[in-house]
Structure formats: structure tokens, C-alpha cells
Enzyme design. Structure first.
Site, PDB file in Angstrom:
ATOM      1  N   HIS A 252       0.818  -1.212   0.000  1.00 27.52           N
ATOM      2  CA  HIS A 252       0.000   0.000   0.000  1.00 27.52           C
ATOM      3  C   HIS A 252       0.854   1.264   0.000  1.00 27.52           C
ATOM      4  O   HIS A 252       1.933   1.315   0.553  1.00 27.52           O
ATOM      5  CB  HIS A 252      -0.989  -0.004   1.175  1.00 27.52           C
ATOM      6  CG  HIS A 252      -0.363  -0.069   2.528  1.00 27.52           C
ATOM      7  ND1 HIS A 252      -1.106  -0.067   3.683  1.00 27.52           N
ATOM      8  CD2 HIS A 252       0.920  -0.145   2.938  1.00 27.52           C
ATOM      9  CE1 HIS A 252      -0.313  -0.128   4.722  1.00 27.52           C
ATOM     10  NE2 HIS A 252       0.922  -0.179   4.292  1.00 27.52           N
ATOM     11  N   ASN A 253       0.326   2.276  -0.673  1.00 30.54           N
ATOM     12  CA  ASN A 253       0.932   3.608  -0.751  1.00 30.54           C
ATOM     13  C   ASN A 253       2.244   3.650  -1.526  1.00 30.54           C
ATOM     14  O   ASN A 253       2.962   4.643  -1.462  1.00 30.54           O
ATOM     15  CB  ASN A 253       1.154   4.204   0.647  1.00 30.54           C
ATOM     16  CG  ASN A 253      -0.127   4.337   1.428  1.00 30.54           C
ATOM     17  OD1 ASN A 253      -0.370   3.564   2.354  1.00 30.54           O
ATOM     18  ND2 ASN A 253      -0.976   5.274   1.055  1.00 30.54           N
TER      19      ASN A 253
END
EC number: 2.3.1.191
Length: 370
Positions: A252-253
Site C-alpha cells: 500500500h501507498n
């Protein structure tokens, strides 16, 4: 369908050396090609095969053509980059040979009434498109694809069977996603909530909601069974023309810069930024919260634990060696602390000798002169 060499050059550029009327209808390796096939030379170490190939024509650069001992009775298309030229010609042959999909929605598909499906899209068997999703022109969704609510799929994209794109994701134009890939599953985010130590420890992990999405730009290709996690708060971002192999995990991210390629089984932990035009080798592991500059190359099976802020090639993997040699190296590695201590003791002893009688004699002589 077959094309003359002149037809091919008119479409893709380059120069014909030999018979421009020679027709070719498919591509093959130099050592297997027949008179109606087009081959290519991308590596000069195979130059000898050009002189024995039966291919109707060979894609070659000018430097390698000049090195040939003989060009007699052979046909060539001369281009600066034969490999890329081959790829473009191959794509044309495949597109012409492939059966044309018929636009429409298969009767077994489940489409929410609020979803927007372009009339030119092809929706295959047992596809699910949830509320508010937008499917662009000429998109192809193969069997069992699932498109989550509010997700947008750009024009001319192709999602192969069993792809799942969770809610709130964005795929740009001409994106290809191969079978079994998952886009937008929850990122690996859990907050520790424990008290105490050892057997007295109590508490648990608290799941952190992942409310961001995944944003994938145009001309990205994603391999089979790859997973790209949604962001915790902001989107995970894949920029234009990124190429991702099979079985890759992107946390994620993360942000992956344009034109970067990532080989199979690589794992990229959350909140990592990879620059543009990078090359990540197979089975590379990249820790979270690090940055890779543009034009970084990480070789296969390397582990990246800190930021790499300068372009260049980085390696931490140990290449395969003979088993007996590896055992010797491992034994030395296990004893490296002892070896270091012995070297330090020898250095100290040598320094002591230098500071010993000779140094004392020099000091005494200086004192006598005084």
C-alpha cells in the site's frame, strides 16, 4: 496473411537490403525460421546463425550487417533496434490473426444498473460489474472478472479471466491485466495494541482501514497473479508504461515511476517510491518507506533495506557457485569474527614492535643530545 518486406518497411520504417518483394507471414528464431518467416538478430553473439538461417528475411542493425562475411541471396530489414522492431511486427501479426471479439454483454454477466458500459465493450461470461463502475470504449473483460463499485476502466484495456479490481480504483487506457491478478485489496496495515511482556502479554492487532485506492496510468501491463494493494489513505500509484511481471506484490501507498519494469516474484513493501526507468530483477525484496532514484537497476534476489538515491546498478545477492566452494565460504563467514580478532591482535603486536626498542633507543639518543 503475408506481407512483403516493402510493406513492412512502409509501416514500421527501416531499409530493405535484398528483395523487397519477399513475403513473410510470421516470425521465428534464426535457427528455426523458414523461407516465409521473419527472424531477428538482437545479440551479436548469434551472428553466425544469420549466415545459416533459412529465414525469408532478418531484422538486423547496420553494424551487425557490416560484420557479415556474406550477404549473398539473403534479405534484410536494417533498423537501429531489431528487438523493438520485431516486437511491433509481432504485435501486428497477432492482432490480424486473433479472432475479433463481438461487443456486448454475456447473458451470464451481472451488471449493476448504475454501472456505465460502453457499447463497444466486450463483457464475458460470469463477469460482475458493481454499482457506479465505468467501463470505457473497446474494453474487454474476460470470464469471471470482478469490477468493484465506482471503479473506472479506461478505453482499450483488457482484463483476462479471474482478475479482481476492488472498489474505487482507476485504470487508464490500454491497460492489460493478466489472469488472477488482484488490484486494490487491503494493504497490510495493523496497529499493535499489546500490554505486558512474555506469557503475560495481552491484546491484539487492530486493523487499519485502507480507504485509499489504486491509480494505474495508461499502457501499464500487469502479470498473472500479481497483487497491488490499495493505499491506507492516499492511492497506490502506478505511472504510465510500467510493466509488471507475474507474482509481484506491491504494498500500500507505493509509487512506481513511469517506464519502470519489475520482474517476477519481486516484493515491494508499503510506502516505497520507485523512480522512472528503473529495472527491478526477479525475487528482489524492497523494504518499506524507502526511495529509489530514477534509472536504478536492482539485480535478481537482492534485498534493498535503505534508499538508493543515485542511478546505477545495485546487487546484494550471492551468485550460485559449486556446492563445495559454497561450504568453504560459509565456514569462513561463520568464523569471520575470530579472523577479525586475530588480524587486530597482529596489527596491535606490529604496532607495539614499532613503538618498542627502536623507538626507545631513538628517544634515549635524543635525550643524550639534549
Amino acid at each position: 496473411m503475408a506481407f512483403t518486406l516493402e510493406d513492412i518497411v512502409q509501416r514500421f520504417g527501416g531499409e530493405v537490403v535484398g528483395n523487397g518483394s519477399q513475403r513473410v507471414g510470421s516470425l521465428a528464431p534464426l535457427d528455426q525460421a523458414g523461407p516465409d518467416q521473419l527472424a531477428f538478430l538482437a545479440n551479436p553473439k548469434y551472428l553466425s546463425q544469420v549466415e545459416t538461417t533459412r529465414a525469408g528475411a532478418v531484422l538486423i542493425n547496420a553494424e551487425d550487417l557490416a560484420r557479415l562475411a556474406s550477404r549473398e541471396s539473403r534479405n534484410f530489414i536494417v533498423t537501429p533496434n531489431p528487438y523493438a522492431y520485431f516486437a511491433r511486427v509481432a504485435q501486428t501479426f497477432i492482432d490480424l490473426a486473433a479472432p475479433k471479439a463481438v461487443p456486448g454483454v454475456h447473458p451470464s454477466a451481472t451488471i449493476d444498473p448504475s454501472a456505465q458500459i460502453a457499447a463497444s465493450a466486450v463483457i464475458g461470461p460470469h463477469v460482475t460489474v458493481e454499482a457506479g463502475a465505468v467501463i470505457g470504449e473497446n474494453v474487454r473483460l474476460d470470464a469471471n472478472v470482478v469490477i468493484g463499485r465506482g471503479t473506472r476502466i479506461g478505453a482499450d484495456s483488457h482484463l483476462y479471466p479471474n482478475v479482481a479490481v476492488y472498489y474505487g480504483c482507476k485504470l487508464g487506457e490500454r491497460v492489460i491485466v493478466h489472469a488472477g491478478a488482484v488490484i486494490g485489496s487491503d494493504g497490510f496495515g495493523f496497529a499493535p495494541d499489546f500490554v505486558g511482556e512474555g506469557d503475560a502479554r495481552t491484546g491484539s492487532w487492530v486493523k487499519i482501514p485502507q480507504v485509499g485506492g489504486v491509480s494505474i496510468a495508461a499502457d501499464v501491463e500487469i502479470g498473472a497473479n500479481t497483487t497491488i494493494d490499495r493505499g491506507a489513505m492516499a492511492d497506490t500509484i502506478i505511472e504510465e508504461c510500467v510493466k509488471i511481471d507475474n507474482l509481484v506484490q506491491i504494498g500500500h501507498n507505493c509509487k512506481v515511476g513511469a517506464y519502470t519494469v519489475i520482474a517476477g516474484c519481486a516484493g515491494i513493501a508499503g510506502s516505497t517510491t520507485i523512480g522512472r526507468h528503473c529495472m527491478i530483477g526477479g525475487a528482489v525484496g524492497i523494504a518499506g518507506h524507502v526511495t529509489l532514484a530514477d534509472y536504478v537497476i536492482v539485480t535478481a534476489k537482492s534485498g534493498v533495506s535503505k534508499s538508493l538515491l543515485k542511478p546505477g546498478m545495485y546487487t546484494s545477492a550471492f551468485p550460485a557457485v559449486n556446492h563445495a566452494d559454497w561450504n568453504k565460504s560459509a565456514a569462513l563467514l561463520r568464523n569471520i569474527d575470530k579472523l577479525r580478532d586475530r588480524i587486530k591482535a597482529l596489527e596491535n603486536a606490529a604496532a607495539g614492535r614499532q613503538d618498542g626498542p627502536a623507538a626507545n633507543a631513538a628517544s634515549s639518543s635524543a635525550g643524550d643530545k639534549a
